[in-house]
Design a protein around this motif. Structure first.
Motif, mmCIF file in Angstrom:
data_model
loop_
_atom_site.group_PDB
_atom_site.id
_atom_site.type_symbol
_atom_site.label_atom_id
_atom_site.label_comp_id
_atom_site.label_asym_id
_atom_site.label_seq_id
_atom_site.Cartn_x
_atom_site.Cartn_y
_atom_site.Cartn_z
ATOM 1 N N ILE A 26 0.833 -1.149 0.052
ATOM 2 C CA ILE A 26 -0.057 0.112 -0.039
ATOM 3 C C ILE A 26 0.901 0.966 -0.044
ATOM 4 N N GLN A 27 0.205 2.394 -0.412
ATOM 5 C CA GLN A 27 0.895 3.648 -0.342
ATOM 6 C C GLN A 27 0.223 4.559 0.535
ATOM 7 N N THR A 28 1.146 5.190 1.345
ATOM 8 C CA THR A 28 0.568 6.028 2.479
ATOM 9 C C THR A 28 1.132 7.657 2.451
ATOM 10 N N GLU A 29 0.269 8.430 2.962
ATOM 11 C CA GLU A 29 0.747 9.736 2.863
ATOM 12 C C GLU A 29 0.218 10.544 3.828
ATOM 13 N N GLU A 30 0.900 11.461 4.544
ATOM 14 C CA GLU A 30 0.127 12.563 5.616
ATOM 15 C C GLU A 30 -0.368 13.601 4.576
ATOM 16 N N ILE A 31 -1.526 14.152 5.072
ATOM 17 C CA ILE A 31 -2.205 15.177 3.919
ATOM 18 C C ILE A 31 -2.554 16.416 4.922
ATOM 19 N N ALA A 32 -2.356 17.482 4.424
ATOM 20 C CA ALA A 32 -2.435 18.630 4.963
ATOM 21 C C ALA A 32 -3.653 19.436 4.178
ATOM 22 N N TYR A 33 -4.943 19.578 4.838
ATOM 23 C CA TYR A 33 -6.029 20.141 4.127
ATOM 24 C C TYR A 33 -6.786 21.233 4.976
ATOM 25 N N ASP A 34 -7.685 21.771 4.147
ATOM 26 C CA ASP A 34 -8.196 22.994 5.005
ATOM 27 C C ASP A 34 -9.698 23.148 5.282
ATOM 28 N N HIS A 35 -10.371 23.625 6.332
ATOM 29 C CA HIS A 35 -11.626 23.753 6.336
ATOM 30 C C HIS A 35 -11.732 25.197 7.066
ATOM 31 N N ASP A 36 -12.458 26.094 6.421
ATOM 32 C CA ASP A 36 -12.849 27.387 6.724
ATOM 33 C C ASP A 36 -11.680 28.073 7.357
ATOM 34 N N GLY A 37 -10.167 27.878 7.058
ATOM 35 C CA GLY A 37 -9.196 28.615 7.393
ATOM 36 C C GLY A 37 -8.401 27.791 8.286
ATOM 37 N N ASP A 38 -8.964 26.655 8.841
ATOM 38 C CA ASP A 38 -8.506 25.951 9.943
ATOM 39 C C ASP A 38 -7.298 24.953 9.219
ATOM 40 N N GLU A 39 -6.246 24.481 9.576
ATOM 41 C CA GLU A 39 -5.554 23.536 9.022
ATOM 42 C C GLU A 39 -5.923 22.002 9.535
ATOM 43 N N MET A 40 -6.192 21.224 8.779
ATOM 44 C CA MET A 40 -6.451 19.858 9.276
ATOM 45 C C MET A 40 -5.472 18.803 8.643
#
Length: 264
Positions: A26-40
């Motif tokens: 399997i391939q894995t990756e940590e992801i940074a994404y956004d919700h209403d200006g908050d980093e998730m």
């Protein structure tokens, strides 16, 4: 940033340090994404090789986005799914005490718009990813995450399956006829004081009245958090009525996989 619990596989810890690494097919990756200006912060896992694959969102327990949620995403990837362990609290918000976990979870439960918005942000990110098939994803949640999965389905989000493992079943926004597209699954233990029999009965009545396709599985004598191998240590440290049950974990997981195969 993340809890490094004793029961977490070493591979999960390494994946956080080496984005995009391959783990046993399997391939894995940590992801940074956004919700209403908050980093998730999320965690993506999918099979190596040609895709795309059916997509599944994994929603963490009330502790936050931790190694356990990531491990479940990897398990799903090994079964042929593109799995995204999402973040309901925000990057770096991880509880190490029940009082903090309750505070974090309560903030989300008491603000349904925030709950659904954060779920939607992860949903949209996953659907747009090249490794995700162009079909409705499913949602799998544990404890607090199970509640989120069911609320997303009740809200009419386009989901194939919404599965709750030892998640709360009560709601102030009951399902409506014709609104829920997902097949709903609830796995609970009869020795779980957090999900008493009347809550299970109320959920069944709600689903029947809304004409929703659903399954309720109750495991006799099984406690809250029965899918989490770290539950016994949590019970000992904090005196909580939780406990791991290997058979219930195994049986509920296989039931989930069977339904996912049917629906995807």
């Amino acid at each position: 940033m993340f809890s490094k619990s004793a029961f977490a596989p070493l591979a999960v810890l390494l994946a956080g340090l080496l984005p995009g690494m391959a783990l046993a097919g399997i391939q894995t990756e940590e992801i940074a994404y956004d919700h209403d200006g908050d980093e998730m912060t999320g965690y993506l896992a999918h099979p190596e090789g040609d895709g795309p694959h059916p997509a599944v969102l994994v929603i963490h327990e009330w502790w936050g986005h931790n190694d356990y949620a990531r491990d479940r995403a990897e398990q799903l990837a090994r079964e042929g799914y593109t799995a995204f362990a999402l973040d309901m609290y925000g990057s770096g918000k991880l509880a190490d005490h029940p009082s903090t976990a309750g505070e974090f979870a309560g903030e989300i439960r008491e603000n349904r718009d925030l709950m659904l918005g954060r779920f939607q942000a992860a949903y949209d990110w996953l659907r747009a990813h090249d490794a995700s098939a162009d079909t409705a994803p499913s949602a799998v949640g544990y404890c607090f995450g199970g509640t989120v999965a069911l609320e997303a389905a009740r809200a009419g989000m386009d989901l194939n399956v919404a599965a709750s493992f030892h998640g709360g079943l009560a709601t102030e926004h009951p399902a409506e006829v014709g609104k829920v597209s997902a097949e709903l699954l609830s796995f609970t233990g009869t020795a779980d004081p957090m999900i008493p029999p009347e809550q299970v009965a109320g959920f069944q009545k709600e689903m029947q009245e809304a004409e929703v396709r659903y399954t309720v599985v109750e495991f006799s004598g099984v406690k809250h958090s029965f899918t989490n191998p770290g539950a016994d240590a949590i019970a000992e440290e904090f005196g909580m009525p939780v406990g791991y049950d290997a058979r219930a974990d195994h049986d509920s997981w296989n039931h989930l996989l069977g339904v996912l195969r049917d629906r995807h």
